[in-house]
Structure formats: structure tokens, C-alpha cells
Design an enzyme around this catalytic site. Structure first.
Site, short mmCIF file in Angstrom:
data_model
loop_
_atom_site.label_atom_id
_atom_site.label_comp_id
_atom_site.label_asym_id
_atom_site.label_seq_id
_atom_site.Cartn_x
_atom_site.Cartn_y
_atom_site.Cartn_z
N ASP A 107 0.88 -1.17 0.00
CA ASP A 107 0.00 0.00 0.00
C ASP A 107 0.91 1.22 0.00
O ASP A 107 1.33 1.69 1.05
CB ASP A 107 -0.91 -0.01 1.23
CG ASP A 107 -1.83 1.19 1.29
OD1 ASP A 107 -2.13 1.77 0.23
OD2 ASP A 107 -2.26 1.55 2.41
N GLU B 32 -1.53 -1.49 -4.43
CA GLU B 32 -2.75 -0.71 -4.53
C GLU B 32 -2.45 0.51 -5.39
O GLU B 32 -1.48 1.22 -5.16
CB GLU B 32 -3.24 -0.28 -3.15
CG GLU B 32 -4.59 0.42 -3.23
CD GLU B 32 -5.23 0.60 -1.87
OE1 GLU B 32 -5.82 -0.36 -1.36
OE2 GLU B 32 -5.11 1.71 -1.34
N ASP C 9 -2.61 0.87 7.31
CA ASP C 9 -1.87 0.73 6.06
C ASP C 9 -1.36 -0.71 5.93
O ASP C 9 -1.27 -1.24 4.82
CB ASP C 9 -0.68 1.70 6.03
CG ASP C 9 -1.12 3.13 6.24
OD1 ASP C 9 -1.35 3.83 5.24
OD2 ASP C 9 -1.26 3.54 7.41
#
Length: 189
Positions: free
Chosen positions: A19, A79, A152
Site C-alpha cells: 500500500d 494498490e 496501512d
């Protein structure tokens, strides 16, 4: 938690989920063996203490290379940055993602990118789920005890799980959360 994993056979694979962020970057590693998903490691890379954007990018590259070398993932899933109104933030986030991609590619690890809504849909069945809902589903799915303070890390695990579900390889496991539930009724409490 075990810091290194020895692969026992060819059917086991490791997926590194990332991420990307410029202040905090989440990472999560899962194992896939047959239809079983397992939690290998997860955490965050703190970048806010570095003053320049260039130094943050260097640290992202170094830490992702370190994760790749330590855990030997078979694939990396990232992501994708979401589109916001602040163009400068989007550019910085895009650079962070690009550096993470370059780190994986420098070790010849294939990468795949997923939109945030796709990750949420894959993990929870709802593309508009909150970060907390994603973390809660992952806690159940991967059997970990506590949800971390910084989501996260669970966002990164969600990307890895999404990648597994999206691969659609019937030999390696279910294609969706719904398929996983029907094939593994004893995993849900």
C-alpha cells in the site's frame, strides 16, 4: 513470527502486497498453499521522518528490495493511487508506487496493480467498505489476533488477498471471498 520461510513444495507461493504512501507505506505477505491462505508478515514503513521526497523514495526502494530478498515472494500486488483533488499529492504517491514497482522488478518479481475499490470488493464483498471493515475481515480470514493501529498494514494484506482471489486459478484457490467462504466453512467463527 518467523522471519524467513522455506518453501516446502512448488504448490506454495508467497504474495507481497504493498500500500504505497509517502509518509507511511504498508506491506503484507501471505502464503498460498492449495486453498489455504496464511499470514506470513505485515507492517508499515515509516517515512515521515525523512525530510526530502527523494530520500523517502530511496527508502521505499531499499525496504521493498529488502522485503523481496528476505521473503522471496513469487508475486507483488500494489494498490493503485486513487484520484484525488490535490495534484501534488497524487504525483508524490505515483512516484512512491513507481519506486516500489521498480524495486520488485529489479528482482524480476511480477507485479499487478489493483484499484482500492477492487481490493475492498474482493476482501469484504463491498467496494465501499471502510478500512476498519477490511481489517476485520482480514483478521478472520488470516487468523491474526489484533488489528494494528496503522491500517496501512492491513490495506497491504488486503491487496495481497485480492491478488490471490483475482488470479482466478482454480488450482491455487477460490476466485472470490464468497467462493472462499463456501469452500472453507470451518474458517469463519
Amino acid at each position: 513470527m518467523e522471519s524467513k520461510l522455506t518453501k516446502k513444495n512448488d504448490k506454495e507461493s508467497i504474495i507481497l502486497g504493498l500500500d504505497p504512501g509517502t509518509n507511511i507505506m504498508g506491506y503484507g505477505l501471505i502464503t498460498v498453499k492449495g486453498q489455504r491462505l496464511g499470514l506470513l508478515q505485515y507492517g508499515v514503513i515509516h517515512l515521515s521522518r525523512y525530510t526530502s521526497h527523494e530520500l523517502k523514495l530511496k527508502k521505499i526502494f531499499e525496504r521493498v528490495v529488502h522485503l523481496v530478498e528476505e521473503y522471496c515472494p513469487d508475486e507483488v500486488a500494489l494498490e493503485a493511487p486513487f484520484y484525488g483533488k490535490n495534484v501534488q499529492s497524487m504525483l508524490k504517491l505515483g512516484r512512491a508506487q513507481g519506486v516500489a514497482m521498480a524495486a520488485a522488478l529489479s528482482r524480476e518479481i511480477p507485479i499487478t496493480e489493483y484499484a482500492p475499490k477492487k481490493v475492498k470488493q474482493s476482501v469484504t464483498g463491498n467496494g465501499n467498505a471502510s478500512k476498519e471493515q477490511v481489517a476485520s475481515m482480514l483478521k478472520t480470514l488470516l487468523n491474526f489476533k489484533e488489528i494494528p493501529k496503522l491500517l496501512d498494514a492491513t490495506d497491504a494484506l488486503g491487496v495481497a488477498v485480492c491478488h490471490h482471489f483475482q488470479k482466478g486459478n482454480t488450482k491455487s484457490g477460490p476466485k472470490s471471498w464468497k467462493a472462499f467462504l463456501s469452500e472453507n466453512p470451518g474458517r469463519i467463527k
